[in-house]
Design an enzyme around this catalytic site. Structure first.
Site, mmCIF file in Angstrom:
data_model
loop_
_atom_site.group_PDB
_atom_site.id
_atom_site.type_symbol
_atom_site.label_atom_id
_atom_site.label_comp_id
_atom_site.label_asym_id
_atom_site.label_seq_id
_atom_site.Cartn_x
_atom_site.Cartn_y
_atom_site.Cartn_z
ATOM 1 N N TYR A 1 0.712 -1.145 0.117
ATOM 2 C CA TYR A 1 -0.016 -0.034 0.058
ATOM 3 C C TYR A 1 0.855 1.424 -0.193
ATOM 4 O O TYR A 1 0.475 2.232 -0.214
ATOM 5 C CB TYR A 1 -0.841 0.091 1.263
ATOM 6 C CG TYR A 1 -2.376 -0.902 0.874
ATOM 7 C CD1 TYR A 1 -2.986 -0.154 0.017
ATOM 8 C CD2 TYR A 1 -2.335 -1.822 1.590
ATOM 9 C CE1 TYR A 1 -4.506 -1.097 -0.439
ATOM 10 C CE2 TYR A 1 -3.601 -2.791 1.504
ATOM 11 C CZ TYR A 1 -4.513 -2.101 0.434
ATOM 12 O OH TYR A 1 -5.726 -2.935 0.135
ATOM 13 N N GLU B 1 -6.709 0.026 13.542
ATOM 14 C CA GLU B 1 -7.402 -0.644 12.423
ATOM 15 C C GLU B 1 -6.284 -1.273 11.638
ATOM 16 O O GLU B 1 -6.750 -2.506 11.350
ATOM 17 C CB GLU B 1 -8.080 0.412 11.318
ATOM 18 C CG GLU B 1 -8.604 -0.352 10.242
ATOM 19 C CD GLU B 1 -9.381 0.864 9.267
ATOM 20 O OE1 GLU B 1 -9.787 0.107 8.030
ATOM 21 O OE2 GLU B 1 -9.225 1.824 9.602
#
Length: 267
Positions: free
Chosen positions: A149, A223
């Site tokens: 990412y 998260e």
């Protein structure tokens, strides 16, 4: 009356011996505590030395591969990287000790800069090697998903990062976690929480369920696994006491962890 001094003397000797025994017990406990502290310090020192040794070994192997690429360029030769093929059964043999194992130098895969079929993979592998070098040098960790990412357009897909990471580990002959690249976990927990499982095993979440102990004042739910690891690497738990950090990727695991927190009276 003649026996009274003897009784008094005996009584005094008894309490004197008791006091002496108490002092000896205190001294013994202090020596035992110091011995345990020394053992812990020795264990920590050995672990740190072992970690430093494998890190230096990985850094040296990465540098050697980069030096070979630079030498090829200096000699006007096309640079390449080679590693044992993990997809060929010619490289696999069976050992009674470890089961299936990868043999060295039987079938080799090569990524060359002058081949149109491998130019892109060659460049991506160098990029990932650079990331691994930074991680090992700084003694920090990252997940393969976080690496992807950072530049999804560069790598194209998560599977490319996974394959390149395994190829680098194979090329250097080290486990993948020695590159400080981790697979994304299904849930992580760290902080001021410890609990005893049914088999008597005590799990202390402050170091990496029938009796739960905690002095935590709040729970921080994160998260991303990469963010979770970054907070640990930055020493958040040392700067903020009485805190529990949780990251969860599967709902059932999340319910389990939150249930523990409820049981401990944190919610």
């Amino acid at each position: 009356m003649a026996n009274e001094p003897d009784l008094c003397s005996t009584h005094c000797d008894l309490w004197h011996n008791i006091d002496k025994l108490q002092k000896e017990i205190i001294i013994y406990e202090r020596i035992h505590a110091l011995s345990n502290e020394n053992k812990e310090q020795v264990a920590i020192s050995v672990k740190a030395e072992s970690s430093l040794r494998y890190r230096n070994d990985v850094l040296r192997k990465l540098e050697d591969n980069i030096e070979r690429i630079v030498e090829s360029l200096q000699q006007n030769k096309a640079p390449a990287v080679a590693f044992d093929s993990r997809t060929s059964w010619q490289n696999v043999s069976f050992s009674a000790d470890v089961g299936l194992k990868l043999d060295k130098d039987k079938s080799v895969s090569e990524l060359r800069f002058d081949s149109i079929n491998s130019t892109t993979r060659f460049a991506l592998m160098l990029s990932l090697m650079s990331e691994c070098y930074k991680l090992v040098q700084s003694n920090t960790f990252s997940t393969k998903r976080d690496i992807y990412y950072r530049d999804p357009q560069l790598f194209g897909s998560q599977s490319v990062v996974d394959e390149l990471a395994d190829n680098i580990a194979c090329m250097l002959s080290v486990p993948r976690h020695h590159l400080h690249l981790l697979a994304t976990s299904k849930g992580c927990l760290a902080g001021d929480l410890s609990f005893i499982e049914m088999d008597g095993n005590c799990v202390d979440c402050s170091t990496t369920t029938t009796d739960i102990r905690s002095e935590a004042k709040f729970v921080l739910i994160v998260e991303k696994d990469a963010t979770f690891q970054k907070l640990l690497d930055d020493g958040l738990l040392k700067r903020i006491k009485n805190c529990i950090i949780i990251t969860v990727r599967i709902c059932n695991c999340g319910v389990y962890v939150v249930s523990i927190c409820f049981y401990a009276g944190l919610f």
